[in-house]
Design a protein around this motif. Structure first.
Motif: not given
Lengths: 377, 80, 349
Positions: C143-171
């Motif tokens: 997703d991309t949004k643009v904010v007015e000049r002065g409302k952000g430090d150039g660029l902010y990033v959010n990432t979300a991620g999904v993975g497959l649990l490989r550990a046999p027991r909870p960590i």
């Protein structure tokens, strides 16, 4: 020789601690004047190496803690001006005056920069002639020569956009104030090694005589501090009261003559407010008449500095050695590094912050479980 | 009160009384430092640096002497 | 000497300190913790174990997934050893790895400030692709949004991620036991010092590069090697000390640290001396701690040293004496480490 690691060797430190135990026969109360030494003492647990009955009190030697609230308010007001780039040492940014801190001013859009050296502020003024660059000149005799050099460079380059908000303080008058107090508990002093690097220690000799008190010029590493304490206690046990120099690899009796000349040229000695201690005569440095044009207060006249308001904080008594942080009912409960009641908690070098950071269990005991962020058992 | 750190001078530059400087090595970090207050300082020597300015040249003889003066043998008299 | 009978101490109350968000609320220390405990936990109806780890574990139709999100607001956008793009990919990859998961898919949300050079955005995007390739994940939505000049430090990033649990027991911190060994995956403090040196223009001639790197391969190697993992934590803002304090608090144990086993590179140590910083609290972006049973420690070290020769056992877990916490041995005995209050700033004193 690397001049650091050699003074941190644990085995050696333990031998010095044993030497202190051997010469100590009575309880003694000693004040280290300097916040940097307080930091080392608490970080390395030096006070816990001392014999029962030897008490360390922590003096008013944190430049950030003793800078008056009114001066910080003036700094925030000047920093808020759109034409100003305001430069400060990092740890000054967090300390609030009667109102905001510089960090809060920065969050509201003020152009506040952390600099490592006043000379970096001069370089900024040189590079940005369209901005008024203001340097917040705080600190003791160690830091004042750096400010003086900034003024001398700016003068020679005829920079007309470089200004200073000066709040420099001097150590000996503070020591005399503490010793002259009727409730004084301090029996011996560790003088601040880096202040004496600049000033030498001749000016401490009349103080030692007048108040009949040993003063040991001491460095900042664990073994420096243990040596300084050893020398001080040995004097106390022998009934001596002279100035000794533990930090002889750095400090000469006459100090740094060139630096002292620069101080004499750029500054004049004047009365000075100390946060938590009030006004002390002849304990501050202001710009000399010839350099008044660099004075940010004159340039951005913002009214007289307000007097400090009394509050719950006992910093004044801490700085005078009458109490320790744990004696304060607010310590660790109503007063924490996030929401400080006083400057001794807000500066990372302040004695309350040092205790809070390195002795959280004592803080937790104070809190009696009333501190939800601490992870009660 | 004042954080000052020893570093070794790698080289020096100029002899102007206000701007003489040198590259100083602090345990692997190299930084320009103003040497105006220590005009006698030479490459190879250690200086004590505070806020970007050297304020003293460290004295190795004194350092060795104070390190030695409280060793087991003479701790009793603790003579400097 | 005036005022020698001084009686009225004079430190003012800072005004309204607690009813607005301060920078320190984002610092990962005590105030962040309070935001979670006081606002999010009640508002979201969280269970006591929720929000105590880097990601959530989800069971969906028999599949065991890990899910996490993180936002990146670093300044400057480009720094030695990385940039906001590689940081955003590696950060979320590492959060998934800390759950014992193999990272698979990422989303990328960008908030751009009006005026940002397109070239900067291109560089960041290329760097994200590079980092995703290196970590073996795919960026699949955004997703991309643009904010007015002065409302952000150039660029902010959010990432979300999904993975497959490989550990046999909870960590998770709750599995940490007295007797466990604490292992650190490499030297500490590089990222924080690298960023500070560039951001505050400290004029270091020596370049310190960030340790920004993906950690999933090392974690999966531990899992595949049969190492029992009680807890993992990547050491970001707040550094090693904050990471361990959080684990100790959530696990209700005491951790004893051997300071001399903790590797700090010479230039990082030098920079910390000059600036008065404690490397234990300086940020990292490619280091983690693993808490493992003592009899798995040697095996864990053997695996981790394939990735970084400086991996070391730095401490042990003991039963809490009174309160949970992290203890460091000093000359005068054990010293307790505490949360940091906001970001570490260079000290003059």
């Amino acid at each position: 020789m690397k001049y650091v690691d050699e003074w941190r060797e644990p085995a050696k430190a333990r031998r010095y601690a044993e030497a202190i135990a051997r010469v100590t026969t009575r309880p003694w109360t000693i004040m280290e004047i300097c916040g940097g030494q307080t930091h080392s003492i608490v970080r390395y647990g030096i006070d816990r190496l001392l014999p029962e009955g030897v008490t360390l009190l922590h003096g008013p030697g944190c430049p950030v803690c003793v800078t008056p609230a009114g001066v910080i308010d003036a700094a925030v007001a000047i920093a808020a001006r759109p034409d100003v780039t305001f430069c400060s040492f990092g740890d000054m940014l967090r300390v609030p005056g009667d109102g905001d801190s510089l960090l809060a001013a920065k969050a509201r859009g003020a152009d506040v920069r952390i600099v490592y050296s006043p000379l970096d502020a001069v370089a900024l003024a040189r590079a940005r002639p369209e901005r008024a660059v203001v340097f917040f000149a705080i600190g003791f005799e160690t830091t004042a020569p750096a400010t003086a050099m900034a003024v001398l460079q700016a003068e020679r380059e005829q920079l007309d956009n470089f200004f200073l908000l000066v709040s420099h303080v001097l150590v000996p008058p503070a020591i005399e104030t503490i010793l002259g107090d009727p409730g004084n508990l301090v029996q011996g002093f560790l003088a601040a090694g880096h202040v004496c690097t600049v000033m030498g220690y001749a000016e401490y000799e009349p103080i030692a005589r007048r108040f009949n008190i040993p003063i040991v010029v001491t460095g900042f590493e664990p073994i420096d501090l243990l040596q300084g304490l050893y020398l001080c206690i040995r004097q106390l046990e022998a009934g001596a009261a002279v100035v000794e120099n533990q930090y002889s690899r750095v400090v000469r009796r006459e100090g740094n003559v060139l630096a002292r000349e620069a101080l004499a040229k750029v500054f004049t000695v004047q009365a000075q407010q100390w946060r938590g201690m009030g006004e002390i005569a002849a304990s501050g440095l202001g710009l000399a008449p010839a350099y008044k044009r660099f004075d940010a207060l004159e340039r951005f006249a913002s009214g007289p500095a307000p007097r400090e308001r009394p509050g719950e904080c006992i910093a004044g008594e801490l700085l005078r050695g009458r109490k320790k942080p744990c004696d304060c009912p607010a310590f660790g409960t109503r007063c924490t590094p996030e929401h400080p009641l006083g400057a001794t908690m807000v500066s990372s070098e302040g004695v309350c912050a040092a205790y809070f950071r390195y002795r959280p269990r004592q803080a937790a005991e104070r809190a009696d479980g009333a501190n939800p962020g601490r992870g009660a058992p | 009160m004042c954080l000052a750190v020893p570093g070794r001078i790698l080289d020096t530059d100029g002899d102007d009384p206000l701007t003489r400087q040198g590259r100083v090595d602090f345990a692997g970090i190299v930084k320009q430092v103003n040497l105006a207050y220590v005009p006698q300082a030479l490459a190879g020597q250690y200086v004590l640096v505070h806020a970007g300015l050297a304020i003293a040249v460290l004295d190795e003889q004194e350092a060795l002497r104070t390190l030695a003066c409280f060793t087991e043998e003479n701790a009793e008299e603790g003579d400097a | 000497m005036s005022d020698s009978s001084f009686t009225a101490p004079a430190c003012p109350l800072p005004a309204g300190a607690s009813d607005i968000i301060e920078l320190a609320h984002g610092g990962g220390g005590r105030l962040t913790c309070r935001l979670i405990d006081d606002i999010f936990r009640p508002a979201f109806g969280l269970a006591p174990d929720d929000f105590t780890h880097d990601g959530a574990e989800l069971g969906i139709d028999g599949a065991r997934l890990a899910f996490t999100t993180d936002s990146y607001v670093v300044r400057p956008l480009f720094f030695p050893g990385g940039d906001i793009g590689s940081l955003a990919v590696n950060g979320t990859v590492n959060d998934l790895a800390m759950c014992g998961a193999q990272p698979l898919y990422l989303s990328v949300g960008l908030i751009l400030e009006e005026g940002l050079p397109i070239d900067d955005l291109r560089r960041v995007a290329a760097s994200m692709r590079q980092a995703a390739l290196a970590a073996g994940v795919r960026i699949v939505t955004g997703d991309t949004k643009v904010v007015e000049r002065g409302k952000g430090d150039g660029l902010y990033v959010n990432t979300a991620g999904v993975g497959l649990l490989r550990a046999p027991r909870p960590i998770a911190p709750r599995r940490v036991r007295p007797g466990d060994t604490v292992i650190l995956s490499g030297d500490i403090g590089r990222h924080g010092v690298a960023i500070l040196a560039v951001r505050e223009a400290l004029g270091f001639e020596t370049e310190i590069t960030s340790d920004c790197a993906p950690l999933a391969a090392a974690v999966l190697d531990l899992i595949d090697g049969g190492v029992e993992l009680h807890c993992l934590r990547d050491l970001t803002r707040g550094g090693l000390a904050t990471g361990l304090i959080e684990i100790a608090r959530d696990a209700n144990v005491t951790i004893e640290l051997d300071e001399d086993r903790i590797a700090v590179a010479e230039p990082v140590r030098g920079a910390c001396e000059i600036l008065g910083l404690d490397p234990l609290y300086v940020a990292n972006e490619g280091r983690f701690v693993a808490v493992v049973p003592a009899d798995h420690a040697e095996r864990a070290l053997a695996h981790l040293r394939r990735f970084d020769a400086q991996a070391a056992a730095i401490g042990r877990v003991i039963a809490p004496e009174r309160a949970s916490g992290v203890h460091l041995a000093t000359l005068g005995g054990l010293r307790e480490l505490d949360w940091l209050s906001g970001e570490q700033l260079p000290r003059i004193c």
